[in-house]
Design an enzyme around this catalytic site. Structure first.
Site, mmCIF file in Angstrom:
data_model
loop_
_atom_site.group_PDB
_atom_site.id
_atom_site.type_symbol
_atom_site.label_atom_id
_atom_site.label_comp_id
_atom_site.label_asym_id
_atom_site.label_seq_id
_atom_site.Cartn_x
_atom_site.Cartn_y
_atom_site.Cartn_z
ATOM 1 N N CYS A 2 55.265 45.688 29.577
ATOM 2 C CA CYS A 2 56.371 46.250 28.813
ATOM 3 C C CYS A 2 56.000 47.602 28.209
ATOM 4 C CB CYS A 2 56.745 45.323 27.663
ATOM 5 S SG CYS A 2 57.129 43.661 28.182
ATOM 6 N N ARG A 27 53.634 51.226 34.520
ATOM 7 C CA ARG A 27 52.986 50.040 33.933
ATOM 8 C C ARG A 27 53.525 48.742 34.522
ATOM 9 N NH1 ARG A 27 50.710 51.258 28.699
ATOM 10 N NH2 ARG A 27 51.080 49.126 28.057
ATOM 11 N N TRP A 74 58.824 43.454 31.061
ATOM 12 C CA TRP A 74 58.162 42.686 32.110
ATOM 13 C C TRP A 74 58.305 41.240 31.660
ATOM 14 C CZ3 TRP A 74 53.927 39.368 32.702
ATOM 15 C CH2 TRP A 74 53.405 39.249 33.998
ATOM 16 N N ASN A 100 56.870 44.440 22.449
ATOM 17 C CA ASN A 100 55.864 44.112 23.468
ATOM 18 C C ASN A 100 54.976 43.025 22.888
ATOM 19 O OD1 ASN A 100 56.803 46.231 24.943
ATOM 20 N ND2 ASN A 100 54.948 47.477 24.801
ATOM 21 N N GLY A 101 54.512 42.112 23.728
ATOM 22 C CA GLY A 101 53.628 41.051 23.237
ATOM 23 C C GLY A 101 54.319 39.708 23.361
ATOM 24 N N GLU A 489 36.914 42.904 46.072
ATOM 25 C CA GLU A 489 37.816 44.019 45.760
ATOM 26 C C GLU A 489 38.712 44.341 46.966
ATOM 27 O OE1 GLU A 489 38.850 45.386 43.228
ATOM 28 O OE2 GLU A 489 39.530 47.377 43.750
ATOM 29 N N LYS A 493 42.697 44.277 46.668
ATOM 30 C CA LYS A 493 43.537 45.455 46.965
ATOM 31 C C LYS A 493 44.622 45.093 47.965
ATOM 32 C CE LYS A 493 43.023 47.524 44.471
ATOM 33 N NZ LYS A 493 42.170 47.473 43.352
ATOM 34 N N GLU A 496 47.281 42.738 46.454
ATOM 35 C CA GLU A 496 48.078 43.390 45.414
ATOM 36 C C GLU A 496 49.221 44.223 45.986
ATOM 37 O OE1 GLU A 496 45.596 44.721 41.514
ATOM 38 O OE2 GLU A 496 44.884 45.575 43.380
ATOM 39 N N HIS A 512 30.780 27.543 54.739
ATOM 40 C CA HIS A 512 31.060 26.441 53.814
ATOM 41 C C HIS A 512 32.551 26.296 53.530
ATOM 42 C CE1 HIS A 512 26.801 25.862 53.195
ATOM 43 N NE2 HIS A 512 26.690 27.175 53.086
ATOM 44 N N LYS A 610 50.409 47.420 35.228
ATOM 45 C CA LYS A 610 49.206 48.263 35.185
ATOM 46 C C LYS A 610 48.302 47.863 34.019
ATOM 47 C CE LYS A 610 46.544 51.632 36.414
ATOM 48 N NZ LYS A 610 45.624 51.238 37.489
#
Ligand code: G6P
Length: 615
Positions: A2, A27, A74, A100-101, A489, A493, A496, A512, A610
């Protein structure tokens, strides 16, 4: 996540607020709204979807006002609907609030407000706070008090459990905006005859060069030409006004087709920025004054804990690799969200390091606070000058990578890895690392930007490879030692930004479990740049081919994979210290081109934010 912007001044507020929201779009959000106040009328517009949808609504029904608040939401409590978007207006029509929060006790607050006759239109936790403030305004403040709105907010917040960054207007206060924070960033921009409020300096859109960082537990009463801050206990706070370096904060695409593309390709410069001024005159070590620790203090450290989230957590894994290899002290890497609750045993010679691009990730911030609460020296690596983490840590290192806007972190990752290498080098040279070994690492660090520049030239080849595999449903990424974090990573990536399921594993772990996935529809990316284990990785490659899996090798020993891998991305042979950074570039490009091929929005991937400022 947010975003909040607010304006109070002498100019038309709506375009300024919309411009601020556009700057905060990166964001991640799903709806947007604003409230404007003029002549006792609160004009509220809110829409699910992009800021552009809100902007056209604002243009089609203009409302002139010189103050207002705005928000990108958000979703946390309640779906993505116009009604759940902010601002929320108290049911008596007095209070407009953006938040926000997360208000954890919102159900109790809601019940309380309902018992007092207030009603609700949304499913959000935030609307409960708007009504609670309205209740306190009406029944719990003295009608003749000059600070009535401030008092109402302060008294209402005393009942809130959870986190908030809020901006509040009242239709009875034409010349005042209230802002408060606990656990969710909020910054006040100071201009001439105007003030702005934003959850991120970018929200000021370059309109204010001076800022006041609101701290947790502070509430501000803001007019166009004045700002007063008090604590929750009603004590006044002296204002500290800071200058912003817009050069660091500015984010434009500079001719690239997306922020992600720009950020991948600017890594040579970003890595130079991370090194600048940090190599010692005798060139065998690094100089890290920001740590605020004497060599003697650093020598006492016999264990380090790194805490972070997401990509920064992968950077921490490389910090572990470097420090254990060169400094020879144990390192643990914790998810910040786990560390903050698990009450990990620490002793007096433990150092805690948090790593965060934004400097605002709530779990990382709380891990830092938990460590400080216990009395530990806590350092930070962050990219955001003035962020909460940078302000609250005991010392640390800025990345100077420039604003990262693409939600999928790229340049921030390589820069965090490089800085952790500088930390390892610094501490190692205080212990057993020889002058010549230190010098060879320094030389490799200096050569790094040039190597990265050369690997970026592989982009056309990687684009072709991406086209070939873009419609697969699953991917495996395998690597060992310093390349295991890269496997994680690489998988992160890809998922995402392209929404392809991907997993990263230490290569030997393949047998395994993950090998069960191997088939023509599940390609494997294998990293093979560590000389002593190349034969082992070749065996893994053979096992994959024996099961008809397709294989992409990222390797500085291409001859070992010829006739075996379907595609080979050949890397230069570089010093082992910088190899993980060099080998990161192909996986960023691969994920980027796969996402483009699939028509995904690389800068604003679905559901992601973000800066994750709620738990
Ligand atoms: C979010 C972002 C990731 C980032 C993570 C940690 O999940 O989408 O790209 O790695 O937060 O962020 P930080 O700002 O603390 O590095």
């Amino acid at each position: 996540m947010c975003g909040i912007t607010g304006y109070i001044g002498t100019r038309n507020a709506a375009p300024i607020l919309i411009e601020g929201l556009c700057k905060l779009e990166y964001r991640g959000y799903d709806s947007a709204g604003l409230a404007l106040l003029h002549n006792g009328v609160l004009d509220v517009k809110k829409k699910k979807g992009r800021v552009a949808v809100l902007a056209s609504e604002v243009q089609s029904k203009p409302f002139y006002a010189t103050m207002g608040i705005s928000h990108t939401r958000w979703a946390t409590h309640g779906g993505v609907t116009d009604a759940n978007a902010h601002p929320h207006i108290s049911s008596d029509g007095n209070i407009a609030l953006v938040h926000n929060g997360i208000i954890e006790n919102y159900e109790n607050i809601r019940k309380f407000c309902e018992s007092k006759g207030y009603t609700f239109k949304s499913q959000t936790d935030s609307e409960a706070l708007a009504n609670l403030i309205a209740y306190h305004y009406e029944y719990r403040t003295n009608k003749d008090t000059k600070n009535r709105l401030l008092e109402a907010v302060r008294k209402a917040l005393a009942h809130v459990e959870g986190t908030y960054g809020i901006a509040v207007l009242s239709k009875f206060h034409e010349d005042e905006m209230i802002a408060a924070r606990k656990g969710s960033p909020l910054i006040i921009g100071v201009g001439k005859d105007e003030h702005l409020v934003a959850s991120d300096v970018l929200g000021f859109a370059g309109r204010a060069n001076r800022v006041i960082y609101l701290e947790d537990g502070q509430i501000a009463s803001i007019t166009k030409d004045n700002c007063e801050i008090i604590t929750m206990g009603n004590k006044p706070i002296d204002l500290v006004v800071n200058d912003i370096d817009w050069e660091l904060e500015t984010a434009d695409m500079g001719g690239a087709s997306s922020f992600m593309e720009k950020e991948i390709f600017e890594q040579p410069k970003v890595l130079e920025n991370a090194i600048r001024g940090r190599i010692s005159d005798d060139s065998s070590t690094s100089v890290l004054n920001g740590l605020n620790m004497t060599p003697n203090e650093l020598r006492q450290v016999d264990r380090i804990i790194f805490c972070a989230c997401g990509t920064a957590w992968h950077a921490c894994m490389l910090a572990e690799y470097y420090i254990e290899k060169y400094v020879r002290i144990p390192v643990e890497v914790e998810y910040a969200s786990e560390f903050r609750y698990k009450n990990a045993p620490l002793d007096k010679s433990t150092l805690v390091f948090v790593v965060s691009q934004s400097g605002e990730t709530i779990d990382t911030l709380e891990a830092l606070r938990e460590s400080k609460r216990k009395g530990f020296k806590t350092l930070a690596i962050t990219n955001s000058v003035g962020s909460t983490i940078s302000r609250e840590s005991d010392g640390g290192l800025y990345q100077y990578a420039g604003k990262e806007v693409g939600v999928a972190s790229t340049k921030a990752f390589t820069s965090q890895v490089l800085i952790s290498l500088l930390v390892a080098l610094y501490m190692a040279r205080m212990r057993d690392l020889s002058f010549s070994a230190g010098k060879s690492i320094v030389d490799s660090i200096i050569s790094l930007p040039e190597h990265v520049k050369n690997v970026l030239k592989l982009a056309p080849q990687i684009k072709q490879i991406a086209k070939k595999y873009a419609y697969k449903h699953d991917f495996l990424f395998l690597g060992r030692l310093g390349e295991f974090p890269l496997a994680l990573e690489g998988a992160l990536k890809l998922k995402e930004i392209s929404y392809i399921h991907a997993e990263g594993y230490p290569a030997a772990e393949m047998k395994h479990g993950p090998i069960a996935l191997v088939c023509p529809e599940c390609p494997t990316v294998i990293f093979a740049n560590t000389e002593e284990i190349i034969p082992k990785l070749v065996s893994n490659a053979q096992e994959i081919k024996a099961r008809k899996g397709q294989l992409i090798a990222i390797t500085d020993t291409p001859e070992s994979f010829e006739g075996l891998a379907d595609d080979i991305i050949a890397l230069p042979k570089v010093h082992e210290a910088i190899m993980p950074i060099v080998a990161t570039i192909p996986i960023q490009l691969l994920a980027y081109y796969v996402a483009l091929e699939r028509g995904c929005d690389v800068d604003k991937p679905r559901n992601l934010a973000k800066a994750v400022t709620v738990e």
